[in-house]
Design a protein around this motif. Sequence first.
Motif, PDB file in Angstrom:
ATOM      1  N   ALA A  57      99.118 -31.028  47.565  1.00  9.89           N
ATOM      2  CA  ALA A  57      98.028 -31.711  48.266  1.00  9.89           C
ATOM      3  C   ALA A  57      96.725 -30.917  48.288  1.00  9.89           C
ATOM      4  O   ALA A  57      95.730 -31.390  48.827  1.00  9.89           O
ATOM      5  N   PHE A  58      96.707 -29.708  47.731  1.00  9.94           N
ATOM      6  CA  PHE A  58      95.473 -28.923  47.726  1.00  9.94           C
ATOM      7  C   PHE A  58      95.389 -28.098  46.447  1.00  9.94           C
ATOM      8  O   PHE A  58      96.387 -27.884  45.742  1.00  9.94           O
ATOM      9  N   ASP A  59      94.173 -27.621  46.152  1.00  8.86           N
ATOM     10  CA  ASP A  59      93.939 -26.817  44.950  1.00  8.86           C
ATOM     11  C   ASP A  59      93.620 -25.359  45.282  1.00  8.86           C
ATOM     12  O   ASP A  59      94.007 -24.456  44.541  1.00  8.86           O
ATOM     13  N   ILE A  60      92.885 -25.117  46.378  1.00  3.11           N
ATOM     14  CA  ILE A  60      92.466 -23.773  46.787  1.00  3.11           C
ATOM     15  C   ILE A  60      92.587 -23.677  48.302  1.00  3.11           C
ATOM     16  O   ILE A  60      92.391 -24.672  49.012  1.00  3.11           O
ATOM     17  N   VAL A  61      92.872 -22.477  48.795  1.00  3.40           N
ATOM     18  CA  VAL A  61      92.917 -22.240  50.244  1.00  3.40           C
ATOM     19  C   VAL A  61      91.730 -21.369  50.639  1.00  3.40           C
ATOM     20  O   VAL A  61      91.548 -20.278  50.091  1.00  3.40           O
ATOM     21  N   PHE A  62      90.912 -21.857  51.579  1.00  2.09           N
ATOM     22  CA  PHE A  62      89.871 -21.047  52.201  1.00  2.09           C
ATOM     23  C   PHE A  62      90.477 -20.362  53.427  1.00  2.09           C
ATOM     24  O   PHE A  62      91.106 -21.018  54.256  1.00  2.09           O
ATOM     25  N   ILE A  63      90.269 -19.051  53.536  1.00  2.00           N
ATOM     26  CA  ILE A  63      90.750 -18.310  54.707  1.00  2.00           C
ATOM     27  C   ILE A  63      89.544 -17.666  55.384  1.00  2.00           C
ATOM     28  O   ILE A  63      88.857 -16.830  54.786  1.00  2.00           O
ATOM     29  N   TYR A  64      89.293 -18.063  56.626  1.00  3.99           N
ATOM     30  CA  TYR A  64      88.158 -17.515  57.365  1.00  3.99           C
ATOM     31  C   TYR A  64      88.556 -16.194  58.006  1.00  3.99           C
ATOM     32  O   TYR A  64      89.552 -16.101  58.743  1.00  3.99           O
ATOM     33  N   ILE A  65      87.788 -15.144  57.711  1.00  2.00           N
ATOM     34  CA  ILE A  65      88.071 -13.800  58.215  1.00  2.00           C
ATOM     35  C   ILE A  65      86.937 -13.373  59.149  1.00  2.00           C
ATOM     36  O   ILE A  65      85.875 -12.936  58.690  1.00  2.00           O
ATOM     37  N   PRO A  66      87.121 -13.503  60.474  1.00  2.00           N
ATOM     38  CA  PRO A  66      86.062 -13.106  61.407  1.00  2.00           C
ATOM     39  C   PRO A  66      85.979 -11.586  61.541  1.00  2.00           C
ATOM     40  O   PRO A  66      86.953 -10.866  61.284  1.00  2.00           O
ATOM     41  N   GLN A  67      84.841 -11.093  61.958  1.00  2.00           N
ATOM     42  CA  GLN A  67      84.659  -9.659  62.126  1.00  2.00           C
ATOM     43  C   GLN A  67      85.523  -9.104  63.253  1.00  2.00           C
ATOM     44  O   GLN A  67      85.840  -7.909  63.273  1.00  2.00           O
ATOM     45  N   SER A  68      85.958  -9.953  64.163  1.00  2.00           N
ATOM     46  CA  SER A  68      86.818  -9.493  65.258  1.00  2.00           C
ATOM     47  C   SER A  68      88.188  -9.047  64.762  1.00  2.00           C
ATOM     48  O   SER A  68      88.933  -8.411  65.503  1.00  2.00           O
ATOM     49  N   TRP A  69      88.513  -9.353  63.518  1.00  2.00           N
ATOM     50  CA  TRP A  69      89.773  -8.902  62.931  1.00  2.00           C
ATOM     51  C   TRP A  69      89.620  -7.575  62.175  1.00  2.00           C
ATOM     52  O   TRP A  69      90.543  -7.116  61.512  1.00  2.00           O
ATOM     53  N   ALA A  70      88.461  -6.943  62.243  1.00  2.00           N
ATOM     54  CA  ALA A  70      88.151  -5.778  61.408  1.00  2.00           C
ATOM     55  C   ALA A  70      89.181  -4.664  61.532  1.00  2.00           C
ATOM     56  O   ALA A  70      89.445  -3.932  60.577  1.00  2.00           O
ATOM     57  N   VAL A  71      89.803  -4.522  62.706  1.00  2.00           N
ATOM     58  CA  VAL A  71      90.783  -3.456  62.916  1.00  2.00           C
ATOM     59  C   VAL A  71      91.995  -3.638  62.006  1.00  2.00           C
ATOM     60  O   VAL A  71      92.749  -2.690  61.758  1.00  2.00           O
ATOM     61  N   GLY A  72      92.176  -4.847  61.478  1.00  2.00           N
ATOM     62  CA  GLY A  72      93.322  -5.116  60.604  1.00  2.00           C
ATOM     63  C   GLY A  72      92.979  -5.181  59.131  1.00  2.00           C
ATOM     64  O   GLY A  72      93.838  -5.530  58.310  1.00  2.00           O
ATOM     65  N   PHE A  73      91.730  -4.836  58.762  1.00  2.00           N
ATOM     66  CA  PHE A  73      91.341  -4.912  57.350  1.00  2.00           C
ATOM     67  C   PHE A  73      91.965  -3.793  56.528  1.00  2.00           C
ATOM     68  O   PHE A  73      92.265  -3.974  55.351  1.00  2.00           O
ATOM     69  N   LEU A 128      96.797 -13.989  68.683  1.00  2.00           N
ATOM     70  CA  LEU A 128      96.779 -13.042  67.568  1.00  2.00           C
ATOM     71  C   LEU A 128      95.955 -11.791  67.875  1.00  2.00           C
ATOM     72  O   LEU A 128      96.435 -10.661  67.684  1.00  2.00           O
ATOM     73  N   GLU A 129      94.724 -11.963  68.347  1.00  2.00           N
ATOM     74  CA  GLU A 129      93.869 -10.795  68.560  1.00  2.00           C
ATOM     75  C   GLU A 129      94.432  -9.875  69.634  1.00  2.00           C
ATOM     76  O   GLU A 129      94.319  -8.645  69.539  1.00  2.00           O
ATOM     77  N   GLY A 130      95.062 -10.435  70.650  1.00  2.00           N
ATOM     78  CA  GLY A 130      95.688  -9.612  71.681  1.00  2.00           C
ATOM     79  C   GLY A 130      96.856  -8.814  71.121  1.00  2.00           C
ATOM     80  O   GLY A 130      97.035  -7.638  71.448  1.00  2.00           O
ATOM     81  N   GLU A 131      97.644  -9.448  70.254  1.00  2.00           N
ATOM     82  CA  GLU A 131      98.776  -8.752  69.648  1.00  2.00           C
ATOM     83  C   GLU A 131      98.292  -7.637  68.722  1.00  2.00           C
ATOM     84  O   GLU A 131      98.905  -6.563  68.651  1.00  2.00           O
ATOM     85  N   MET A 132      97.195  -7.884  68.017  1.00  2.00           N
ATOM     86  CA  MET A 132      96.634  -6.838  67.155  1.00  2.00           C
ATOM     87  C   MET A 132      96.151  -5.660  67.990  1.00  2.00           C
ATOM     88  O   MET A 132      96.369  -4.498  67.632  1.00  2.00           O
ATOM     89  N   LYS A 133      95.504  -5.952  69.092  1.00  2.00           N
ATOM     90  CA  LYS A 133      94.980  -4.899  69.968  1.00  2.00           C
ATOM     91  C   LYS A 133      96.085  -4.045  70.551  1.00  2.00           C
ATOM     92  O   LYS A 133      95.943  -2.815  70.694  1.00  2.00           O
ATOM     93  N   ASP A 134      97.225  -4.647  70.865  1.00  2.00           N
ATOM     94  CA  ASP A 134      98.329  -3.935  71.495  1.00  2.00           C
ATOM     95  C   ASP A 134      99.221  -3.215  70.486  1.00  2.00           C
ATOM     96  O   ASP A 134     100.071  -2.416  70.872  1.00  2.00           O
ATOM     97  N   SER A 135      99.049  -3.502  69.209  1.00  2.00           N
ATOM     98  CA  SER A 135      99.934  -2.949  68.191  1.00  2.00           C
ATOM     99  C   SER A 135      99.395  -1.632  67.626  1.00  2.00           C
ATOM    100  O   SER A 135      98.185  -1.439  67.487  1.00  2.00           O
ATOM    101  N   ALA A 136     100.322  -0.726  67.275  1.00  3.01           N
ATOM    102  CA  ALA A 136      99.947   0.516  66.603  1.00  3.01           C
ATOM    103  C   ALA A 136      99.632   0.275  65.135  1.00  3.01           C
ATOM    104  O   ALA A 136      99.037   1.131  64.473  1.00  3.01           O
ATOM    105  N   ALA A 137     100.014  -0.885  64.629  1.00  7.14           N
ATOM    106  CA  ALA A 137      99.740  -1.251  63.232  1.00  7.14           C
ATOM    107  C   ALA A 137      99.145  -2.659  63.191  1.00  7.14           C
ATOM    108  O   ALA A 137      99.804  -3.615  62.775  1.00  7.14           O
ATOM    109  N   PRO A 138      97.895  -2.825  63.633  1.00  7.66           N
ATOM    110  CA  PRO A 138      97.309  -4.165  63.694  1.00  7.66           C
ATOM    111  C   PRO A 138      97.230  -4.854  62.341  1.00  7.66           C
ATOM    112  O   PRO A 138      97.272  -6.092  62.267  1.00  7.66           O
ATOM    113  N   HIS A 139      97.107  -4.078  61.261  1.00 10.62           N
ATOM    114  CA  HIS A 139      97.032  -4.688  59.932  1.00 10.62           C
ATOM    115  C   HIS A 139      98.340  -5.388  59.565  1.00 10.62           C
ATOM    116  O   HIS A 139      98.323  -6.416  58.878  1.00 10.62           O
ATOM    117  N   VAL A 140      99.455  -4.854  60.051  1.00 11.64           N
ATOM    118  CA  VAL A 140     100.742  -5.487  59.780  1.00 11.64           C
ATOM    119  C   VAL A 140     100.841  -6.813  60.525  1.00 11.64           C
ATOM    120  O   VAL A 140     101.309  -7.823  59.983  1.00 11.64           O
TER     121      VAL A 140
END
Length: 472
Positions: A143-159, A112-124
């Motif tokens: 089977a679940f009530d809530i989803v936790f999604i971990y967002i690392p700082q290394s994804w910041a280019v896609g925020f 994922l992070e490599g694809e974001m780095k190579d893309s002109a639209a990493p947020h997409v």
Amino acid sequence: MTSEISPHLFFPEARLAFHPDRASDVDLHPLRGLLRFGPYSSGLVPDPIRIATIAPARQGNELYGFMKELASQYKPTERKDYLPPWPSFRKAFNLDMRGAVKDCHIELDDRLEGEMKDSAAPHVVLADRLLRAIRSLEARRDAFDIVFIYIPQSWAVGFKGTDGDDFDLHDHLKAATAARRIPIQLVREDRALAYPDRASVMWRIGLAIYAKAGGVPWKLADSDPETAFIGLSYALRPTDSDGPRFVTCCSQVFDAEGAGLEFVAYDAHEIDVQRDNPFMSRTEMFRVMGRSLDLYRRRHSGRSPRRVAVHKSTEFKKEEIEGCMEALHLCEAVDLVQVVEDIGWRGVRIDRDRQSGKGKPTGYPVERGTVIPLGDRECLLWMHGDVKGIAERSYYQGGRSTPRPIRLVRHAGHGPWDETARSALALAKMDWNNDALYDMLPVTMAYAKTLARVVKRMDGLGSASYQFRFFM
């Protein structure tokens, strides 16, 4: 003509209820009340609350570690005059929280992070990968009530999106999951995991989890059972073409106890946009008020409220007033109130010196709940200020700056300001996505801002109503 203003009024801090039947289970302090009495909806939320997870490759343990923190105890290192120790999720809410079954935990692949780095639209790229994971979990929704999604700082280019692209990862995910009725909790590495005061983080996330699972932490203790509050908001919806922009209208309905029932949202078309402020036609306002009233009736055995108060941030135009009055004609009283947040007024507290009898500036700010009428149609209301009964001495949330009031402008309604100001103060304590004593705005307006920001990103609104817990 005189420069004097009217004598000020004062309304005490609203009490919160923590049990539907025991009138003695009340407190001014929301967190202290939870520790003393437990949540208002105790016993009505599924036990345990089951958490599904989405994380980057080989980082699922970050979420598991965070969940263990929620089950631990922490003492506050900030706001010690207000924030009580975090006692663990179980002791705070009288139920458990645990991970869902094994196949409800997804780790994204390490490409994922490599694809974001190579893309002109990493947020997409990032948004697409996360939404695919969410769709995969949707197959196990029971089977679940809530989803936790971990967002690392290394994804910041896609925020955020690229220049000119109105994209926000948080709002994009909320819009997609709300349409699926899936509550999510984003756990950011640079915020929830990095913030030093762990008690503060646990209280905020703990309250959000409980509310997203359908729980009611507290309600207002002193209220007119036949009153409904409606918060209106608008958002200019971006389009891909050069054609006219649609306006997304959100109407959130609250009962007398301050609990948000549901809200309606749709693209309005009979709109007059003035300086980027949309105003509805009589027909459009009639439609949104009618749908809002239907939400209230469905929850109250078909009964209409005796009194309705409608809040919005812009003025009520003549056609909007007529549309409201036509839709709400069965109600005995209708108050249409503009809530103006950004104003130039300030106030300094002056007490009389016992010896000289002259006025003297005090060491405390203006009290929260102070009201100064500016005439029959306007008043200043200090939502922020000094509060008694919270700490050993006075409590001033934030502890800095001179508090500024909001301005309430009444476009319909009559009588003294008592009920209008008192209800606005009380509704500022009904944000279950915050551990503070109060917000700077009544929840009718605070939630409306969030809804407008997220709802305009939804692909199709349909005619169904939504619960706010999916947008928190």
